[in-house]
Design a protein around this motif. Sequence first.
Motif, short mmCIF file in Angstrom:
data_model
loop_
_atom_site.label_atom_id
_atom_site.label_comp_id
_atom_site.label_asym_id
_atom_site.label_seq_id
_atom_site.Cartn_x
_atom_site.Cartn_y
_atom_site.Cartn_z
N ALA A 287 0.89 -1.17 0.00
CA ALA A 287 0.00 0.00 0.00
C ALA A 287 0.92 1.21 0.00
O ALA A 287 1.62 1.46 -0.97
CB ALA A 287 -0.93 -0.03 1.21
N ARG A 288 0.95 1.97 1.11
CA ARG A 288 1.96 3.02 1.22
C ARG A 288 3.34 2.42 1.43
O ARG A 288 4.36 3.05 1.15
CB ARG A 288 1.61 3.96 2.37
CG ARG A 288 0.45 4.88 2.06
CD ARG A 288 -0.02 5.63 3.29
NE ARG A 288 -0.71 4.76 4.24
CZ ARG A 288 -1.23 5.16 5.39
NH1 ARG A 288 -1.10 6.43 5.75
NH2 ARG A 288 -1.85 4.31 6.18
N GLY A 289 3.37 1.22 1.94
CA GLY A 289 4.61 0.48 2.12
C GLY A 289 4.34 -0.99 1.92
O GLY A 289 3.31 -1.38 1.38
N ILE A 290 5.28 -1.82 2.34
CA ILE A 290 5.08 -3.27 2.29
C ILE A 290 4.21 -3.64 3.48
O ILE A 290 4.57 -3.40 4.63
CB ILE A 290 6.43 -4.00 2.36
CG1 ILE A 290 7.33 -3.56 1.19
CG2 ILE A 290 6.22 -5.51 2.31
CD1 ILE A 290 8.76 -4.05 1.32
N VAL A 291 3.05 -4.20 3.22
CA VAL A 291 2.07 -4.44 4.27
C VAL A 291 2.54 -5.61 5.15
O VAL A 291 2.85 -6.71 4.65
CB VAL A 291 0.69 -4.75 3.67
CG1 VAL A 291 -0.29 -5.16 4.77
CG2 VAL A 291 0.17 -3.53 2.93
N VAL A 292 2.58 -5.36 6.46
CA VAL A 292 2.93 -6.39 7.44
C VAL A 292 1.91 -6.35 8.57
O VAL A 292 1.19 -5.37 8.74
CB VAL A 292 4.35 -6.19 8.01
CG1 VAL A 292 5.40 -6.32 6.93
CG2 VAL A 292 4.48 -4.83 8.71
N ASN A 293 1.87 -7.43 9.36
CA ASN A 293 1.00 -7.47 10.52
C ASN A 293 1.80 -7.08 11.77
O ASN A 293 2.93 -6.62 11.67
CB ASN A 293 0.36 -8.85 10.66
CG ASN A 293 1.40 -9.96 10.76
OD1 ASN A 293 2.58 -9.71 11.03
ND2 ASN A 293 0.96 -11.20 10.54
N HIS A 294 1.20 -7.29 12.94
CA HIS A 294 1.88 -6.94 14.19
C HIS A 294 3.19 -7.69 14.35
O HIS A 294 4.10 -7.23 15.05
CB HIS A 294 0.99 -7.25 15.39
CG HIS A 294 0.23 -6.08 15.89
ND1 HIS A 294 0.83 -4.93 16.33
CD2 HIS A 294 -1.10 -5.87 16.01
CE1 HIS A 294 -0.09 -4.07 16.71
NE2 HIS A 294 -1.27 -4.60 16.53
N GLU A 295 3.29 -8.86 13.73
CA GLU A 295 4.49 -9.67 13.86
C GLU A 295 5.49 -9.36 12.75
O GLU A 295 6.45 -10.09 12.55
CB GLU A 295 4.13 -11.16 13.83
CG GLU A 295 3.46 -11.65 15.10
CD GLU A 295 2.03 -11.12 15.24
OE1 GLU A 295 1.25 -11.23 14.27
OE2 GLU A 295 1.70 -10.59 16.31
N LEU A 296 5.22 -8.27 11.98
CA LEU A 296 6.10 -7.81 10.91
C LEU A 296 6.20 -8.81 9.77
O LEU A 296 7.16 -8.80 8.99
CB LEU A 296 7.50 -7.48 11.45
CG LEU A 296 7.54 -6.43 12.55
CD1 LEU A 296 8.97 -6.26 13.08
CD2 LEU A 296 7.02 -5.10 12.04
N GLU A 297 5.18 -9.69 9.65
CA GLU A 297 5.17 -10.70 8.59
C GLU A 297 4.56 -10.13 7.33
O GLU A 297 3.48 -9.54 7.36
CB GLU A 297 4.38 -11.93 9.05
CG GLU A 297 4.98 -12.62 10.26
CD GLU A 297 3.98 -13.51 10.98
OE1 GLU A 297 2.76 -13.40 10.67
OE2 GLU A 297 4.39 -14.30 11.84
#
Length: 533
Positions: A287-297
């Motif tokens: 999106a604005r960056g590489i989409v990750v979750n809380h675990e940075l995955e």
Amino acid sequence: MTVHRPTRAHGTPMRPGEHVVVIGFGPVAARFVDDVADLAAAGTIRLTVIGGETDPAYNRVLVGEHAMGRTERATMALADPELLARTGIDVLLGTQVTRIDRSRRVLRLTDGPTGETRELGYDRLVLATGARPNLPVLRGINPDPGAYEHLPTGVTALRDLRDARVVRAVVERRGRVVVLGGGVLGLEAALAASEAGCPVTVVHHAAWVLTRSLDAPGGALLGRALAEAGVEVVSGAQAREVSLDEDRSFQGLLLEDGRTLPGDLLLLSIGVTVRTELAEGAGLRTARGIVVNHELEADVERRVFAVGDCAEVLCKDPSCRVCPGRDGMGPSGLIGPGWRQAEWLAARIRAELDAVAEGGTAVLAPLTTGPAGAVRLKAHQVELACAGTVGGLPWEPRPDGGTVVQWADGSAGTYAQLVLRPDRTLEGYIVLGLPRAAAEIGLLHDRGEPVPEDPGVLLRLDGPDAGTQQETRLTPESTVCHCAGVTMGRITDAVGQGAATLEEVSCATRASTGCGGCTDTVRRLVEEHAAAA
């Protein structure tokens, strides 16, 4: 308030001997490598870090200081490739990753000097690709991001050491500097160049500089402070063309209204764009960056992670109050959040390896976000700090029942605006020309504490009889270095354990290794507590 439960690792846990590859070798990648270096030295993991620049990791926050001759290259270093190699870490400098093949878990690499290509396998991948400077759409400049290395002579951004060398050459001969963009980095460079003796002009498209952080009165007073510091601001202006001589060297910036601003250097400071090309090519969500979750995955297989400026955290839990939520949080551009992500990811890897060795499951607290980082204008001539949501007028009721408190002293060039929630905690603030009040207000904002019933007492911290009242507010829990998240307690503990200089405390705690804004405070604490010890 809803909080997340501890994270329990899912999917294929990390196992000893796996190959971890880090793409990017900036400050955030360097922090991650530093935190897992012992695992590589022990042979628990195999670690490779790939940097596109020929220089090893250095503190990019200090590139502007280096360009102005205030900081030398040696003090910016964050990694020693020879030392890393001795611990078993492979460092590939001047190497570009051109493709990620997730199906085969293979990277395609291109060596910069030779152009040779090869493949490198991985088990886990950490993307720390950062961001690149934006290029304006102007006659005389190719706006293609790939053309950045081929900008006309005398036209540059201020992102890496190569840019710093271009700027430094002009500053040393006191050349004329034109800055395109009135953001914090552009203003810091403009003030530093002016202090070095260069004629400086800042061109900004909006009515006042720092448009996203300041309201109109604050912007007007900041503009006057800049003028008093020798920086001319041309606001509400649109650039049209870059004027070049027969050698394609910068001569001046042409504006839409017909004016030409002559100069020897055009410094581009119009923001950055996250480097997501590799992720997009690998089928990862961006999106604005590489989409990750809380675990940075960044992928469902939990083999690809993203940290730093390239990572955008999107939380799937709509009730979560400790993270940005479904709208996500784009990269902040601040070094502190990136460092905390790197440290958390390193801790996760360590926890997974320990759990596998013990036959259990890794459990660790999730990575959460704190208060929005403050924007601080680091300049000798102008003191400015702001954070959170600002704007509004004191006599207009706020929808949430909060209030706006505002002061302005045109003769002194000081200004403050506090946006208060109904419980009198700070939703946002602007403080100009009041450094002690800014320090105290920043503490209140970070701690989530209410402001005094009479907020005017905060202004008196900068009065002639105030002494050092703001220093007495520091407690062992007070954050002194916001970049590295170092408290006063950690600093004093380091002194108690034998660290007797700023450099030794920085090495032990990482305090003052980021933007440098806390260096004076850290030095004072070291001197005070070392003397007491």
